[in-house]
Design an enzyme around this catalytic site. Structure first.
Site, PDB file in Angstrom:
ATOM      1  CD  GLU A 245     -16.747  -1.060 -47.674  1.00  0.00           C
ATOM      2  OE1 GLU A 245     -17.891  -0.675 -47.505  1.00  0.00           O
ATOM      3  OE2 GLU A 245     -15.758  -0.329 -47.480  1.00  0.00           O
TER       4      GLU A 245
ATOM      5  CB  CYS B 143      -6.927  -1.623 -51.419  1.00  0.00           C
ATOM      6  SG  CYS B 143      -6.944  -1.509 -49.626  1.00  0.00           S
TER       7      CYS B 143
ATOM      8  CB  CYS C 101      -6.383   5.379 -46.565  1.00  0.00           C
ATOM      9  SG  CYS C 101      -5.323   4.673 -47.799  1.00  0.00           S
TER      10      CYS C 101
ATOM     11  CB  CYS D 258      -9.639   3.633 -39.265  1.00  0.00           C
ATOM     12  SG  CYS D 258     -10.133   2.317 -40.385  1.00  0.00           S
TER      13      CYS D 258
ATOM     14  CB  CYS E 232     -10.432  -3.635 -38.176  1.00  0.00           C
ATOM     15  SG  CYS E 232      -8.679  -3.692 -37.754  1.00  0.00           S
TER      16      CYS E 232
ATOM     17  CB  CYS F 252      -6.965   3.108 -36.286  1.00  0.00           C
ATOM     18  SG  CYS F 252      -5.711   1.822 -36.320  1.00  0.00           S
TER      19      CYS F 252
HETATM   20  S1  SF4 Z   1      -6.559   1.618 -39.993  1.00  0.00           S
HETATM   21 FE1  SF4 Z   1      -8.625   0.708 -39.737  1.00  0.00          FE
HETATM   22  S2  SF4 Z   1      -8.537  -1.257 -40.831  1.00  0.00           S
HETATM   23 FE2  SF4 Z   1      -6.403  -0.558 -40.508  1.00  0.00          FE
HETATM   24  S3  SF4 Z   1      -5.754  -1.515 -38.561  1.00  0.00           S
HETATM   25 FE3  SF4 Z   1      -6.597   0.498 -38.015  1.00  0.00          FE
HETATM   26  S4  SF4 Z   1      -8.785   0.104 -37.558  1.00  0.00           S
HETATM   27 FE4  SF4 Z   1      -8.008  -1.684 -38.674  1.00  0.00          FE
END
Ligand code: SF4
Length: 346
Positions: free
Chosen positions: A83, A96, A328, A110, A103, A107
């Site tokens: 995306e 963005c 975000c 996220c 990923c 995190c």
């Molecule tokens: S915030 Fe999400 S996209 Fe960004 S590094 Fe952490 S897991 Fe990856």
């Protein structure tokens, strides 16, 4: 067949005048096909079409937020998806972009991290997001002047492709972006930060997702964070600044009862002492199953005041596109009940 957008502009096929025409079609006009390049001879267009693919995407869908932001969901030629988010502000247009499918940083707050890692994007798949969003919004590609590598993925773990994409974005015969308007956001990888500092022809800006000033909290938020201590990350940030002279931005997602305590604001101020920096406090954007909630307005204000009283340059960043799942930490290929549609696709 090769993706034309994977090439650095200096390596484009054709020579001289014809090469300039080709680059102009791709990056200034945003042509969607070789057939559309009407001032190139027909046989040349046919040859280019046999050797190169122009469009990195099989399908493009859009989700429009009531605040004007648009989430673009791209299906790549191998069927994987990722995306980008378009954010039209009053005085500037920002995009963005993603650097990976999914990923590996995981995190905890996220939604992308919860998907796990799919694969790295190629330079053309990164740059192609800009051209596709411009096409979808009916604007010239060069009208997209601000770009953040802050979508899906950790750009410093897809280092070479991200650097080549950045060079294509900045190249005067390609998108001609200003280096001051391009920001790379990382979870904080000291080795990658040092490599970036050494790319002295690039000069793009750096943002580090710190999210906590103490190891225990940070590892709760970023489970892979134990690989790089806060001390190491801050040392790399200081080296980056000493080498480049550029300010470093720190991203800080405000998670209620986790990292929003005043002692943490004081520790954060201590970490930043002597560094020219800016802190972005980002109210956490909710998604199903995250297990976190955002700090309240009052808690964010108290944290802000504590930092400001210690001389920290700080602001609160209001994410856009929440209702479209485009804010975000929300990018996870979901199609919320917002307005969906299709953009130009292959
Ligand atoms: S915030 Fe999400 S996209 Fe960004 S590094 Fe952490 S897991 Fe990856």
């Amino acid at each position: 067949m090769r993706l034309l957008l994977d090439l650095h502009p200096d390596s484009y096929p054709l020579e001289g005048f014809r090469k300039r025409q080709l680059l102009e079609w791709v990056f200034v006009q945003g042509a969607g096909s070789f057939e559309a390049m009407t001032n190139l001879p027909a046989d040349l267009r046919a040859t280019l079409g046999e050797e190169y693919a122009l469009n990195p995407f099989r399908e493009i869908e859009t989700v429009r937020s009531t605040d004007g932001s648009v989430k673009y969901l791209f299906t790549l030629h191998d069927g994987r998806q990722m995306e980008a988010v378009y954010m039209p502000y009053l005085d500037r247009r920002t995009i963005c972009v993603s650097t990976m499918v999914g990923c590996p940083a995981k995190c905890a707050f996220c939604a992308t991290g919860a998907m796990g890692f799919g694969r790295n994007l190629t330079p053309g798949e990164i740059v192609g997001q800009v051209l596709a969003v411009a096409g979808g919004e009916g604007i010239a590609p060069r009208e997209l002047r601000n770009l953040v590598f802050m979508g899906m993925g950790e750009p410093l773990l897809n280092y070479d492709h991200t650097m080549l994409a950045a060079r294509i974005l900045l190249h005067p015969q390609a998108l001609g972006m200003s280096k001051r308007r391009v920001t790379l956001s990382t979870v904080g990888l000291p080795k990658g930060i040092r490599r970036l500092a050494a790319e002295d022809d690039l000069g793009i800006k750096l943002a580090i997702s710190l999210h906590a000033p103490d190891e225990e909290t940070r590892q709760r938020i970023i489970p892979t964070g134990h690989r790089n201590s806060i001390v190491e990350i801050m040392a790399a940030a200081r080296e980056y600044q000493a080498t480049t002279g550029r300010r470093v931005t720190f991203e800080y997602s405000m998670l209620r009862g986790v990292n929003d305590q005043l002692w943490q604001a004081r520790e954060l101020a201590g970490l930043l002492r002597g560094l020219v920096s800016h802190v972005n406090l980002i109210p956490m954007n909710p998604w199903d199953g995250s297990g976190f909630e955002s700090s309240t307005e009052a808690e964010i204000q108290a944290f802000y005041d504590e930092l400001e009283a210690r001389g920290v340059d700080v602001s609160v960043r209001r994410s856009r596109g929440k209702d479209a799942g485009a804010a975000c930490g929300q990018l996870a290929l979901k199609r919320p009940d917002a307005v969906t549609g299709s953009a130009a696709s292959a």
